[in-house]
Write an enzyme that holds these catalytic residues in place. Structure first.
Site, PDB file in Angstrom:
ATOM      1  N   TYR A  91       0.847  -1.197   0.000  1.00 15.72           N
ATOM      2  CA  TYR A  91       0.000   0.000   0.000  1.00 15.72           C
ATOM      3  C   TYR A  91       0.881   1.245   0.000  1.00 15.72           C
ATOM      4  O   TYR A  91       0.606   2.213  -0.701  1.00 15.72           O
ATOM      5  CB  TYR A  91      -0.930  -0.002   1.216  1.00 15.72           C
ATOM      6  N   ASN A 112     -12.887  -0.737  -5.132  1.00 22.95           N
ATOM      7  CA  ASN A 112     -12.716  -1.196  -6.510  1.00 22.95           C
ATOM      8  C   ASN A 112     -13.929  -2.021  -6.957  1.00 22.95           C
ATOM      9  O   ASN A 112     -14.171  -3.091  -6.421  1.00 22.95           O
ATOM     10  CB  ASN A 112     -11.434  -2.040  -6.589  1.00 22.95           C
ATOM     11  N   CYS A 120      -6.676  -5.482  -7.486  1.00 18.31           N
ATOM     12  CA  CYS A 120      -6.357  -4.957  -6.160  1.00 18.31           C
ATOM     13  C   CYS A 120      -5.777  -6.028  -5.240  1.00 18.31           C
ATOM     14  O   CYS A 120      -5.149  -5.701  -4.232  1.00 18.31           O
ATOM     15  CB  CYS A 120      -7.566  -4.281  -5.537  1.00 18.31           C
ATOM     16  N   HIS A 121      -5.950  -7.294  -5.592  1.00 16.92           N
ATOM     17  CA  HIS A 121      -5.348  -8.359  -4.779  1.00 16.92           C
ATOM     18  C   HIS A 121      -3.822  -8.290  -4.815  1.00 16.92           C
ATOM     19  O   HIS A 121      -3.164  -8.858  -3.948  1.00 16.92           O
ATOM     20  CB  HIS A 121      -5.838  -9.745  -5.245  1.00 16.92           C
ATOM     21  N   GLU A 152      -1.504 -16.595  -9.329  1.00 20.25           N
ATOM     22  CA  GLU A 152      -0.621 -15.831 -10.212  1.00 20.25           C
ATOM     23  C   GLU A 152       0.852 -16.188 -10.024  1.00 20.25           C
ATOM     24  O   GLU A 152       1.648 -15.957 -10.921  1.00 20.25           O
ATOM     25  CB  GLU A 152      -0.821 -14.333  -9.985  1.00 20.25           C
TER      26      GLU A 152
END
Length: 164
Positions: A91, A112, A120-121, A152
């Site tokens: 962040y 979001n 946003c993850h 991912e």
């Protein structure tokens, strides 16, 4: 229940898609449930693209998203969209990149309306912990964030397991 244009099953959860004829108006994480066949051509395209991402997290989305959020939120969302799959930013790093504060970035991430498409993850705590997700600090949604990041980063991808 929200009127979804389609519901897509994912490993252990579902993704609800809201759209009109021209734009995606929202994407929601849902508890696992039966799929809802796409109700519009755009919903069908959204399902196709989300399935492509589930198979290959390097897939690049090309969906028309309805304008949403404040100018600041859009700046945050643009910054996090640039984070490559398998990578994260804290962040604080996102905040520094746009000259803001970490709490404001966290609030924008929580607002979001297009998760996965606007990833946003990929924004995590300074210590590389998960931080929050979708305005939650634990539970089902944080388990989804964990799965998305694992999806991912790893191959083969682990199944989503909700902690009980």
């Amino acid at each position: 229940m929200k009127p979804y244009s389609a519901i897509l099953s994912a490993p252990g959860f579902a993704v609800g898609i809201c759209c009109d004829q021209d734009e995606i108006t929202g994407i929601d994480y849902l508890e696992a449930r039966a799929e809802l066949a796409p109700q519009t051509p755009l919903a069908q395209e959204a399902v196709r693209q989300l399935r492509a991402w589930l198979k290959d997290p390097s897939f690049e989305f090309g969906l028309p998203l309805a304008p949403a959020g404040t100018h600041f939120q859009r700046r945050v969302w643009d910054q996090i969209t640039a984070i490559p799959p398998g990578r994260t930013m804290s962040y604080g790093e996102v905040a520094a990149a746009i000259r803001s504060g970490p709490r404001a970035v966290g609030n924008a991430c929580g607002a979001n309306p297009y998760p996965i498409v606007v990833p946003c993850h990929r924004v995590v705590a300074a210590n590389q912990g998960l931080g929050g997700f979708a305005r939650q600090r634990g539970g089902f949604l944080l388990d989804i964030k964990r799965w998305l990041l694992d999806h991912e980063r790893q191959s083969p991808r682990p199944p989503f397991r909700e902690r009980g």
